[in-house]
Design an enzyme around this catalytic site. Structure first.
Site: not given
Ligand code: 5GP
Length: 203
Positions: A109-110, A113, A116-117, A186
């Site tokens: 994944d990129e 954050d 959760t994912t 993006e």
């Molecule tokens: P999580 O909170 O589950 O770790 O991240 C969920 C999703 O939120 C990531 O896969 C990504 O698509 C989006 N996301 C979270 N932080 C960022 C960020 O700093 N930049 C971008 N472009 N997307 C983010």
């Protein structure tokens, strides 16, 4: 206001390149699962750096997950909070799912954050592979590892399995603060995006 960081295609390319030796040495992936949409480009770039002479390219499977805010009004069904929904998944019983059994699978994944994912992806993939293996009467161990371009250094809502953390099967190319990262895929104006990135690096 949250600080914005601009990341260019070249930087993404180089982060994948720099991470490949560790991934090859420690995770030895046979297969990648890219979490869409942010994981697709890194997975594809990484594949070029993971290619070993004489072996085939590592296949990439795609899954899609998205976050939503549940108010938990229907308390019979779920608690309030951030939830994950599948927008694309591997069908149980499919060739793609059977293909994971006994493999070293790298989830890409990129950005990590709130985690959760990633928590959802690992948990659900482990569960589904276990079901598929049981149905097929197979006992080989499937090993998941994770690669992300950026990990945000912040308290996480999601958690990874203890064995995964203990075995160090998690790699972030870069750890950043709690910033907002703008990825090049993006951008609607890539020249402007690159200008912003150049301005940042000149500071
Ligand atoms: P999580 O909170 O589950 O770790 O991240 C969920 C999703 O939120 C990531 O896969 C990504 O698509 C989006 N996301 C979270 N932080 C960022 C960020 O700093 N930049 C971008 N472009 N997307 C983010």
């Amino acid at each position: 206001m949250v600080e914005k960081v601009y990341v260019t295609y070249n930087q993404v390319h180089k982060l994948c390149q720099a991470s490949a030796p560790r991934i090859l040495a420690d995770f030895k992936p046979n297969l990648m699962i890219a979490i869409g949409g942010g994981g697709y480009v890194p997975a594809r770039i990484l594949r070029s750096f993971l290619k070993q002479p004489g072996s085939a390219n590592i296949p990439i499977q795609a899954i899609g997950l998205s976050l939503y805010e549940s108010l938990g009004t229907d308390t019979q069904v779920e608690e309030p909070g951030t939830k994950v929904t599948r927008t694309q998944w591997l069908d149980l019983g499919s060739l793609e799912m059977a293909n994971l059994i006994g493999k070293n699978v790298l989830i890409v994944d990129e950005v990590d954050d709130t985690r959760t994912t990633l928590e959802y992806a690992v948990k659900e993939l482990e569960k589904d592979v276990a079901v598929a293996a049981k149905e097929a009467g197979r006992k080989e161990e499937t090993q998941f590892s994770i690669f992300v371009l950026h990990n945000k250094d912040k308290p996480k809502k999601g958690h990874l399995p203890k064995e995964m953390t203990d075995d160090n099967r998690y790699l972030a190319a870069v750890t950043v603060g709690d910033v907002w990262i703008n990825y090049p895929w993006e951008a609607t104006d890539i020249e402007e995006h690159d200008r912003m990135a150049a301005q940042q690096s000149a500071k």
